[in-house]
Design a protein around this motif. Structure first.
Motif, PDB file in Angstrom:
ATOM      1  N   UNK A  25     -55.251  48.544 -72.575  1.00 53.67           N
ATOM      2  CA  UNK A  25     -55.092  49.640 -71.625  1.00 53.67           C
ATOM      3  C   UNK A  25     -53.631  50.059 -71.579  1.00 53.67           C
ATOM      4  N   UNK A  26     -53.413  51.279 -71.179  1.00 51.69           N
ATOM      5  CA  UNK A  26     -52.056  51.790 -71.086  1.00 51.69           C
ATOM      6  C   UNK A  26     -51.772  52.378 -69.733  1.00 51.69           C
ATOM      7  N   UNK A  27     -50.567  52.887 -69.603  1.00 57.05           N
ATOM      8  CA  UNK A  27     -50.105  53.538 -68.391  1.00 57.05           C
ATOM      9  C   UNK A  27     -50.321  55.040 -68.584  1.00 57.05           C
ATOM     10  N   UNK A  28     -50.741  55.729 -67.549  1.00 51.77           N
ATOM     11  CA  UNK A  28     -50.977  57.167 -67.629  1.00 51.77           C
ATOM     12  C   UNK A  28     -49.691  57.873 -68.044  1.00 51.77           C
ATOM     13  N   UNK A  29     -49.807  58.735 -69.066  1.00 48.98           N
ATOM     14  CA  UNK A  29     -48.667  59.503 -69.560  1.00 48.98           C
ATOM     15  C   UNK A  29     -48.252  60.547 -68.519  1.00 48.98           C
ATOM     16  N   UNK A  30     -47.006  60.975 -68.595  1.00 53.54           N
ATOM     17  CA  UNK A  30     -46.512  62.015 -67.682  1.00 53.54           C
ATOM     18  C   UNK A  30     -47.302  63.304 -67.857  1.00 53.54           C
ATOM     19  N   UNK A  31     -47.581  63.985 -66.756  1.00 60.15           N
ATOM     20  CA  UNK A  31     -48.200  65.307 -66.839  1.00 60.15           C
ATOM     21  C   UNK A  31     -47.335  66.200 -67.729  1.00 60.15           C
ATOM     22  N   UNK A  32     -47.983  66.958 -68.579  1.00 56.48           N
ATOM     23  CA  UNK A  32     -47.272  67.849 -69.481  1.00 56.48           C
ATOM     24  C   UNK A  32     -47.033  67.250 -70.852  1.00 56.48           C
ATOM     25  N   UNK A  33     -47.348  65.958 -71.022  1.00 56.87           N
ATOM     26  CA  UNK A  33     -47.219  65.348 -72.350  1.00 56.87           C
ATOM     27  C   UNK A  33     -48.202  66.016 -73.298  1.00 56.87           C
ATOM     28  N   UNK A  34     -47.788  66.204 -74.539  1.00 61.54           N
ATOM     29  CA  UNK A  34     -48.639  66.870 -75.524  1.00 61.54           C
ATOM     30  C   UNK A  34     -49.827  66.000 -75.911  1.00 61.54           C
ATOM     31  N   UNK A  35     -50.968  66.648 -76.151  1.00 57.07           N
ATOM     32  CA  UNK A  35     -52.168  65.976 -76.623  1.00 57.07           C
ATOM     33  C   UNK A  35     -52.997  66.993 -77.395  1.00 57.07           C
ATOM     34  N   UNK A  36     -54.138  66.579 -77.910  1.00 55.55           N
ATOM     35  CA  UNK A  36     -55.034  67.482 -78.630  1.00 55.55           C
ATOM     36  C   UNK A  36     -56.441  67.249 -78.111  1.00 55.55           C
ATOM     37  N   UNK A  37     -57.016  68.262 -77.440  1.00 56.23           N
ATOM     38  CA  UNK A  37     -58.351  68.099 -76.862  1.00 56.23           C
ATOM     39  C   UNK A  37     -59.471  68.221 -77.895  1.00 56.23           C
ATOM     40  N   UNK A  38     -59.110  68.477 -79.159  1.00 57.01           N
ATOM     41  CA  UNK A  38     -60.115  68.554 -80.213  1.00 57.01           C
ATOM     42  C   UNK A  38     -60.780  69.911 -80.350  1.00 57.01           C
ATOM     43  N   UNK A  39     -60.390  70.862 -79.528  1.00 59.76           N
ATOM     44  CA  UNK A  39     -60.970  72.199 -79.574  1.00 59.76           C
ATOM     45  C   UNK A  39     -60.028  73.114 -80.346  1.00 59.76           C
ATOM     46  N   UNK A  40     -60.481  73.628 -81.483  1.00 60.64           N
ATOM     47  CA  UNK A  40     -59.646  74.492 -82.320  1.00 60.64           C
ATOM     48  C   UNK A  40     -59.276  75.799 -81.623  1.00 60.64           C
ATOM     49  N   UNK A  41     -59.966  76.133 -80.544  1.00 62.49           N
ATOM     50  CA  UNK A  41     -59.703  77.387 -79.834  1.00 62.49           C
ATOM     51  C   UNK A  41     -58.742  77.238 -78.668  1.00 62.49           C
TER      52      UNK A  41
END
Length: 101
Positions: A25-41
């Protein structure tokens, strides 16, 4: 694995993942951290409260193609027409676009 051994919990919006009592388990990343929701749109997805949230919709109105009047695809050359997620109709009836649908 032993407690405090680094691991990957496969969650994009956590950081500093370690094993604790056999669970990674990890610690919740800061709001605004980059991620990829898997939606190409969606573009520029970000973490919000530990969840990857979609960014701007870059496929708005992708279900409507645009007739440029240059082609020979059987369109009426009068403007927009219903599309099939194909994109823009151009010269000689060729279709461009990534579908996004």
């Amino acid at each position: 694995m032993a407690d405090n051994t680094p691991c990957d919990d496969d969650e994009q919006c956590t950081v500093s993942d370690v094993c604790t009592s056999g669970v990674c388990a990890g610690v919740v990343a800061n709001d605004g951290s980059a991620c990829d929701d898997g939606d190409a749109c969606t573009d520029e997805d970000t973490c919000v409260a530990g969840v990857c949230s979609p960014g701007a919709d870059i496929c708005v109105n992708a279900d409507v193609g645009t007739d440029t009047g240059e082609g020979d695809a059987g369109q009426d050359d009068a403007g927009t027409q219903p599309g099939d997620d194909a994109g823009t109709i151009g010269a000689k009836g060729t279709v461009s676009g990534d579908g996004c649908g």
